[in-house]
Scaffold this motif. Structure first.
Motif, PDB file in Angstrom:
ATOM      1  N   VAL A  89      49.120  70.345 128.853  1.00 44.46           N
ATOM      2  CA  VAL A  89      48.820  69.695 130.127  1.00 44.46           C
ATOM      3  C   VAL A  89      49.051  68.189 130.040  1.00 44.46           C
ATOM      4  O   VAL A  89      48.650  67.551 129.079  1.00 44.46           O
ATOM      5  CB  VAL A  89      47.352  69.968 130.556  1.00 44.46           C
ATOM      6  N   TYR A 115      47.837  65.220 132.082  1.00 38.59           N
ATOM      7  CA  TYR A 115      46.798  65.072 133.101  1.00 38.59           C
ATOM      8  C   TYR A 115      46.855  63.715 133.776  1.00 38.59           C
ATOM      9  O   TYR A 115      46.496  62.695 133.181  1.00 38.59           O
ATOM     10  CB  TYR A 115      45.427  65.315 132.486  1.00 38.59           C
ATOM     11  N   SER A 160      40.745  61.831 140.271  1.00 40.96           N
ATOM     12  CA  SER A 160      39.981  62.821 141.036  1.00 40.96           C
ATOM     13  C   SER A 160      38.809  63.303 140.185  1.00 40.96           C
ATOM     14  O   SER A 160      37.665  63.266 140.600  1.00 40.96           O
ATOM     15  CB  SER A 160      40.867  64.021 141.394  1.00 40.96           C
ATOM     16  N   LEU A 161      39.124  63.764 138.974  1.00 37.03           N
ATOM     17  CA  LEU A 161      38.098  64.231 138.039  1.00 37.03           C
ATOM     18  C   LEU A 161      38.559  63.936 136.626  1.00 37.03           C
ATOM     19  O   LEU A 161      39.581  64.480 136.188  1.00 37.03           O
ATOM     20  CB  LEU A 161      37.866  65.745 138.191  1.00 37.03           C
ATOM     21  N   GLY A 162      37.838  63.099 135.919  1.00 35.06           N
ATOM     22  CA  GLY A 162      38.175  62.801 134.527  1.00 35.06           C
ATOM     23  C   GLY A 162      38.000  64.020 133.643  1.00 35.06           C
ATOM     24  O   GLY A 162      37.221  64.922 133.963  1.00 35.06           O
ATOM     25  N   PRO A 163      38.730  64.081 132.527  1.00 29.49           N
ATOM     26  CA  PRO A 163      38.598  65.204 131.587  1.00 29.49           C
ATOM     27  C   PRO A 163      37.275  65.128 130.818  1.00 29.49           C
ATOM     28  O   PRO A 163      36.573  64.122 130.880  1.00 29.49           O
ATOM     29  CB  PRO A 163      39.780  65.010 130.639  1.00 29.49           C
ATOM     30  N   VAL A 213      40.743  74.167 148.413  1.00 27.45           N
ATOM     31  CA  VAL A 213      40.514  72.758 148.142  1.00 27.45           C
ATOM     32  C   VAL A 213      41.787  72.172 147.561  1.00 27.45           C
ATOM     33  O   VAL A 213      42.356  72.723 146.640  1.00 27.45           O
ATOM     34  CB  VAL A 213      39.370  72.571 147.118  1.00 27.45           C
ATOM     35  N   THR A 214      42.235  71.098 148.145  1.00 31.59           N
ATOM     36  CA  THR A 214      43.462  70.502 147.640  1.00 31.59           C
ATOM     37  C   THR A 214      43.199  69.049 147.307  1.00 31.59           C
ATOM     38  O   THR A 214      44.046  68.234 147.338  1.00 31.59           O
ATOM     39  CB  THR A 214      44.590  70.621 148.674  1.00 31.59           C
ATOM     40  N   PRO A 271      43.652  69.771 127.494  1.00 29.24           N
ATOM     41  CA  PRO A 271      44.188  71.111 127.230  1.00 29.24           C
ATOM     42  C   PRO A 271      45.644  71.069 126.758  1.00 29.24           C
ATOM     43  O   PRO A 271      46.444  70.266 127.241  1.00 29.24           O
ATOM     44  CB  PRO A 271      44.076  71.816 128.584  1.00 29.24           C
ATOM     45  N   ILE A 330      49.660  67.625 135.999  1.00 30.31           N
ATOM     46  CA  ILE A 330      48.633  67.678 137.043  1.00 30.31           C
ATOM     47  C   ILE A 330      48.409  66.307 137.655  1.00 30.31           C
ATOM     48  O   ILE A 330      47.897  65.391 137.027  1.00 30.31           O
ATOM     49  CB  ILE A 330      47.312  68.221 136.476  1.00 30.31           C
ATOM     50  N   ARG A 345      47.707  64.338 148.569  1.00 30.65           N
ATOM     51  CA  ARG A 345      46.823  63.823 149.615  1.00 30.65           C
ATOM     52  C   ARG A 345      47.583  63.856 150.929  1.00 30.65           C
ATOM     53  O   ARG A 345      48.744  63.405 150.997  1.00 30.65           O
ATOM     54  CB  ARG A 345      46.358  62.393 149.288  1.00 30.65           C
ATOM     55  N   HIS A 388      38.735  66.226 125.415  1.00 28.40           N
ATOM     56  CA  HIS A 388      39.413  67.510 125.348  1.00 28.40           C
ATOM     57  C   HIS A 388      40.537  67.495 126.379  1.00 28.40           C
ATOM     58  O   HIS A 388      40.275  67.490 127.586  1.00 28.40           O
ATOM     59  CB  HIS A 388      38.452  68.652 125.659  1.00 28.40           C
ATOM     60  N   ALA A 416      45.650  76.245 148.841  1.00 26.23           N
ATOM     61  CA  ALA A 416      44.362  76.654 148.283  1.00 26.23           C
ATOM     62  C   ALA A 416      43.250  76.085 149.160  1.00 26.23           C
ATOM     63  O   ALA A 416      43.468  75.215 150.001  1.00 26.23           O
ATOM     64  CB  ALA A 416      44.224  76.139 146.862  1.00 26.23           C
ATOM     65  N   ASP A 476      45.372  63.193 136.888  1.00 19.31           N
ATOM     66  CA  ASP A 476      44.467  63.354 138.023  1.00 19.31           C
ATOM     67  C   ASP A 476      43.052  62.908 137.665  1.00 19.31           C
ATOM     68  O   ASP A 476      42.079  63.339 138.273  1.00 19.31           O
ATOM     69  CB  ASP A 476      44.466  64.807 138.497  1.00 19.31           C
TER      70      ASP A 476
END
Lengths: 395, 395
Positions: free
Chosen positions: A17, A19, A24-27, A394-395, A14, A344, A348, A12, A392, A21
């Motif tokens: 978007v 993506y 950091s976190l896979g979709p 958390v960055t 979005p 996105i 760092r 999925h 924010a 990143d």
């Protein structure tokens, strides 16, 4: 030939978007959502406690571990899942150190992910060892006769620099030391070959390029030559030779099973298991080739079109993982502006714009869009607005 | 007055099943399935990495911890979630020991869950402490001037015997020692009052009476008087004062946050969060009263109707948790026969039939049915069939 159209369709992504990143976190793989919903209803709700046998929950950490093994050049029965990467770093480094009890140095580098250093520092203080941290380029020369464990993250989380796993391992072995490799930014990103490199221990997380979901379980690998000798400090009942005999004394299970600790996280492991389906039919050589194609195109595009940024990754793809960093004095605000446009990546500290390229779902269209938007923002200065400077939690 | 009809309706209880094994794995709250599905789609799939801020994932371990705090007599900001119970035992005992560095004894009892003993043994070997294990009745007298940490599971996993938390804590404090309480079989089962008992550290799991799902995250509590002094060995980045500054050196976060280790398991924590909704409006005094009503009725029913079994739990409800054990020489086969009839308890080696009573969803109808079926099986001997003697991998 790996079909990357098939793998991309499994996620999925979005609308609107781009993506970059996934490091950091896979979709979310579409199958993960459905599989978890089914597990909760058919296994937890209907089977209740019987699920440990009837749904295979107890064996799941080993079965899923075998699926990860193929992606990191390890053999079946050599990998087990559970806990978090920090815990698995502790398990691996403590077990490696215990195999070299007469030596006190744990060596790492300043390009390592800080959490690995924190964990090793806590361990060293507890057991009377010493954590020594040098610059990434100085690692090889810092290997000496006092070295117990070389603890290295293969791919640097900021720069994407890739260490020479086989070379450093050989050097450590010559000095009589053991190696622990953190594959957080390697597994699913590059062609890892643990057995080929003759490494000793390895650990990694599964929420980045393996797309297991936020906080997905970690993995640990022990080379078969150490599997029956390794004695981790964290002695949990799931790592016992007979967990359900409820003996008062600990006897380690055979092989990699002893690296298990507590009750495994079944719901999270089910999401990860579904995410690993996407890897069926993916050849690591194809993955690596496509990763290099994407990162090369991105570097060329940014350098040709985007003013004010400096490459913060190795230019030689052989020395690079599947991510690219660029430095910019106002990197935080620039990244916020990019995200507001739907591109996105992440920031760092102190000044790095970081972009991960996941061959399973990123293509040259993503590269082109990211370059276009970044070029426009940097040319017209529209990143320099108050809302993009606000940090924010958390960055 | 707590409405236990409401709480019971909040669970999926399979047709034909009388579930008395919630002390192993609680049943699924209907809201958990829906909440996880929503989290996966609306947060992970749509928000991607932004979920750490936008969906509150980063704060979740503290926020959920506050919900658990109310159920164990702790205050807000004193509990944090994560990892497994084994890891949290390690965190608590290592931190407690570090506060009494000149003392080397960690004391526990043979009624403790074996995993706690394994973990303490591994820790003791690593840091040069000594694990001493005595019979449950001998704990109080074994407390002496060499004691660093008293590590006790409040409710015995086999017998349901409940230790006197306030009394043992006072005794340990008089001797200058600290206490670590494992609430695995207490949280959600009895009226725990950590602050009232003046305990020092506590840990527990959430997949039993709190119904968080298989492998749900654990919790840890530190008394506020230790919160800024406790130094756990497991130094993870989520327990750092500034995780996203990526400093090379570790600085513990303020208070209970330092007990966090790695990236929290968001999917599992979301299931747990939904499960905790059921606890809104439940008074611990009502919970305890209903628990006693159920266990008293079960003991009376079994003793009046079931031949060949012997009570393996304290007869005085004040000394008992929310479970009842009976011994039978062929307990394994008897339990398998019970399960085949839809009455699910569990077997604990060597000869214990174990039945947990969860006031949130168990009623006197469950007690009556369990007694009826057990009485029939024991009277007609129909438990003695080959298929009931065959052992499964996990029991």
């Amino acid at each position: 030939m790996t079909d990357f159209n098939r793998t991309r369709a499994a996620f999925h992504l979005p609308e609107g978007v781009t993506y970059l990143d996934g490091n950091s976190l896979g979709p979310m793989p579409l199958a993960a959502r459905d599989r978890v919903a089914r597990m909760m209803q058919d296994e937890w709700a209907e089977e209740l406690i019987r699920g440990w046998n009837s749904a295979g929950w107890y064996e799941q950490p080993r079965r899923v571990g075998d699926r990860v093994a193929r992606l990191i050049g390890a053999g079946p029965g050599q990998v087990v899942m559970g806990d978090t990467l920090s815990i698995k770093v502790f398990q691996a480094v403590s077990a490696a150190r215990a195999l070299r009890p007469e030596r006190r140095v744990i060596l790492s580098d300043s390009g390592n992910f800080p959490s690995d250093l924190y964990v090793a520092e806590g361990l060293a203080r507890a057991v009377g060892a010493e954590l020594r941290v040098v610059e990434p380029e100085a690692v090889a020369d810092a290997i000496g006769p006092d070295l117990a464990v070389l603890m290295i993250t293969e791919v640097d989380y900021r720069t994407g620099r890739r260490h020479d796993m086989a070379g450093l391992t050989a050097r450590a072995h010559e000095a009589g030391a053991l190696t622990v490799w953190d594959l957080a930014h390697s597994a699913g990103a590059v062609d890892v070959d643990l057995l080929g490199a003759d490494a000793d221990f390895a650990v990694g997380c599964t929420y980045k390029y393996l797309n297991g979901g936020p906080g997905a379980p970690a993995f640990i690998w022990t080379h078969p030559r150490h599997a029956e000798a390794a004695e981790p400090i964290l002695q949990g009942w799931m790592g016992h030779a007979a967990p359900f005999a409820f003996d008062l004394g600990y006897r380690p299970a055979s092989g990699i099973e002893r690296m298990r600790v507590g009750t495994p996280p079944v719901i999270a492991m089910t999401a990860l298991d579904a995410a690993l389906d996407v890897w069926e039919g993916v050849a690591l050589a194809d993955l690596r080739a496509r990763s290099i194609e994407l990162t090369e195109a991105f570097i060329a595009g940014v350098e040709a079109n985007c003013p004010g940024v400096t490459l913060n990754s190795p230019r030689d793809p052989a020395l690079r993982g599947s991510q690219v960093g660029f430095r910019h004095p106002q990197a935080y605000a620039v990244m916020q502006a990019l995200i507001a446009e739907g591109v996105i990546g992440d920031f760092r500290a102190p000044d790095v714009l970081r972009f991960g390229f996941a061959p399973l779902y990123n293509g040259l269209d993503d590269v082109a869009r990211a370059v276009d938007v970044l070029a426009r923002l940097l040319r017209d200065g529209s990143w320099d607005k108050p809302e993009f400077h606000r940090k924010a939690a958390v960055t």
